[in-house]
Design a protein around this motif. Structure first.
Motif, short mmCIF file in Angstrom:
data_model
loop_
_atom_site.label_atom_id
_atom_site.label_comp_id
_atom_site.label_asym_id
_atom_site.label_seq_id
_atom_site.Cartn_x
_atom_site.Cartn_y
_atom_site.Cartn_z
N ALA A 118 0.83 -1.20 0.00
CA ALA A 118 0.00 0.00 0.00
C ALA A 118 0.87 1.26 0.00
O ALA A 118 0.55 2.23 -0.71
CB ALA A 118 -0.93 0.00 1.22
N ALA A 119 1.95 1.26 0.77
CA ALA A 119 2.84 2.41 0.79
C ALA A 119 3.50 2.60 -0.57
O ALA A 119 3.66 3.74 -1.05
CB ALA A 119 3.90 2.24 1.88
N LEU A 120 3.88 1.51 -1.22
CA LEU A 120 4.48 1.60 -2.55
C LEU A 120 3.48 2.15 -3.56
O LEU A 120 3.83 3.02 -4.38
CB LEU A 120 4.99 0.23 -2.98
N ALA A 121 2.24 1.66 -3.51
CA ALA A 121 1.22 2.15 -4.43
C ALA A 121 0.95 3.64 -4.20
O ALA A 121 0.82 4.41 -5.17
CB ALA A 121 -0.06 1.34 -4.26
N MET A 122 0.88 4.06 -2.94
CA MET A 122 0.66 5.48 -2.66
C MET A 122 1.84 6.33 -3.10
O MET A 122 1.66 7.47 -3.56
CB MET A 122 0.36 5.68 -1.17
N ALA A 123 3.05 5.80 -2.97
CA ALA A 123 4.22 6.56 -3.42
C ALA A 123 4.21 6.73 -4.94
O ALA A 123 4.52 7.81 -5.45
CB ALA A 123 5.50 5.84 -2.98
N ILE A 124 3.83 5.69 -5.65
CA ILE A 124 3.77 5.79 -7.11
C ILE A 124 2.68 6.76 -7.54
O ILE A 124 2.90 7.63 -8.40
CB ILE A 124 3.55 4.38 -7.73
N VAL A 125 1.50 6.64 -6.93
CA VAL A 125 0.41 7.55 -7.27
C VAL A 125 0.77 8.99 -6.91
O VAL A 125 0.51 9.93 -7.69
CB VAL A 125 -0.89 7.12 -6.55
N VAL A 163 9.23 6.93 2.69
CA VAL A 163 8.07 6.35 3.37
C VAL A 163 8.02 4.84 3.17
O VAL A 163 7.79 4.08 4.12
CB VAL A 163 6.76 7.02 2.88
N VAL A 164 8.27 4.37 1.96
CA VAL A 164 8.28 2.93 1.70
C VAL A 164 9.39 2.26 2.49
O VAL A 164 9.20 1.18 3.07
CB VAL A 164 8.41 2.64 0.18
N PHE A 165 10.55 2.88 2.58
CA PHE A 165 11.66 2.34 3.36
C PHE A 165 11.29 2.25 4.84
O PHE A 165 11.55 1.25 5.51
CB PHE A 165 12.91 3.20 3.20
N ALA A 166 10.66 3.31 5.35
CA ALA A 166 10.28 3.33 6.77
C ALA A 166 9.23 2.27 7.07
O ALA A 166 9.30 1.59 8.10
CB ALA A 166 9.78 4.71 7.16
N VAL A 167 8.26 2.10 6.18
CA VAL A 167 7.22 1.10 6.41
C VAL A 167 7.80 -0.31 6.30
O VAL A 167 7.47 -1.20 7.09
CB VAL A 167 6.05 1.30 5.42
N GLY A 168 8.69 -0.51 5.37
CA GLY A 168 9.28 -1.83 5.16
C GLY A 168 10.26 -2.24 6.24
O GLY A 168 10.46 -3.43 6.49
N ASN A 169 10.90 -1.29 6.88
CA ASN A 169 11.91 -1.59 7.89
C ASN A 169 11.48 -1.12 9.27
O ASN A 169 12.30 -0.61 10.04
CB ASN A 169 13.24 -0.95 7.50
N MET A 170 10.22 -1.28 9.58
CA MET A 170 9.69 -0.81 10.86
C MET A 170 10.37 -1.49 12.04
O MET A 170 10.68 -0.85 13.04
CB MET A 170 8.19 -1.02 10.92
N ASP A 171 10.62 -2.80 11.95
CA ASP A 171 11.25 -3.51 13.06
C ASP A 171 12.67 -3.03 13.30
O ASP A 171 13.09 -2.82 14.44
CB ASP A 171 11.25 -5.02 12.80
N ALA A 172 13.44 -2.85 12.23
CA ALA A 172 14.82 -2.40 12.38
C ALA A 172 14.87 -0.98 12.94
O ALA A 172 15.69 -0.68 13.81
CB ALA A 172 15.55 -2.47 11.03
N LEU A 173 14.00 -0.10 12.44
CA LEU A 173 13.97 1.27 12.95
C LEU A 173 13.54 1.30 14.41
O LEU A 173 14.06 2.08 15.21
CB LEU A 173 13.04 2.12 12.09
N SER A 174 12.60 0.44 14.78
CA SER A 174 12.16 0.37 16.18
C SER A 174 13.29 -0.09 17.07
O SER A 174 13.48 0.44 18.18
CB SER A 174 10.96 -0.57 16.29
N ASN A 175 14.06 -1.07 16.62
CA ASN A 175 15.20 -1.53 17.42
C ASN A 175 16.26 -0.46 17.55
O ASN A 175 16.91 -0.34 18.60
CB ASN A 175 15.80 -2.80 16.80
N MET A 176 16.47 0.33 16.50
CA MET A 176 17.45 1.41 16.57
C MET A 176 17.01 2.47 17.58
O MET A 176 17.82 2.98 18.35
CB MET A 176 17.64 2.04 15.19
N VAL A 177 15.74 2.79 17.60
CA VAL A 177 15.23 3.78 18.55
C VAL A 177 15.32 3.23 19.97
O VAL A 177 15.73 3.94 20.90
CB VAL A 177 13.78 4.17 18.21
N ASP A 178 14.98 1.96 20.15
CA ASP A 178 15.05 1.36 21.48
C ASP A 178 16.47 1.33 22.01
O ASP A 178 16.69 1.47 23.21
CB ASP A 178 14.48 -0.06 21.46
#
Length: 113
Positions: free
Chosen positions: A35-42, A67-82
């Motif tokens: 969905a994030a990829l489709a919204m980015a293309i649109v 945005v697509v990168f952030a949505v796709g790597n939510m777990d890695a970004l969350s671990n970095m913040v933690d």
């Protein structure tokens, strides 16, 4: 007396409920990235149609990629913040705030100057 058909209901048999939950979570994550990829293309196409400018289109494409990168790597970004945010102390001291007590002597207008 129960009228439910128990032959069709089988919850948590041999850990299958956990497999179902993990598969469902994986499917939802895939759907979110799609969905994030489709919204980015649109959004990129609409930016070009509206502005006819390559600068605006490039900006929309870069923003969509972020945005697509952030949505796709939510777990890695969350671990970095933690890892950056320190944990709360185990036993924090309790601060006691004393309530306001009015002065014992009356205040005169000369004291306010």
């Amino acid at each position: 007396m129960s009228y439910a058909n128990t032959d069709m209901v089988q919850l948590a048999a041999n850990g299958q409920i956990f497999d179902w939950v993990s598969d469902t979570i994986a499917n939802v994550q895939t759907l979110a990235v799609s969905a994030a990829l489709a919204m980015a293309i649109v959004g990129t196409v609409l930016a070009y149609v509206k502005t006819k400018s390559w600068a605006g289109t490039l900006t929309a494409a870069i923003l969509g990629a972020v945005v697509v990168f952030a949505v796709g790597n939510m777990d890695a970004l969350s671990n970095m913040v933690d890892s950056e945010v320190p944990d709360a102390p185990a036993q924090s001291a309790v601060s006691v705030v004393q309530p306001y007590e009015p002065p014992a002597a009356p205040v005169s207008p000369a004291d306010l100057l």
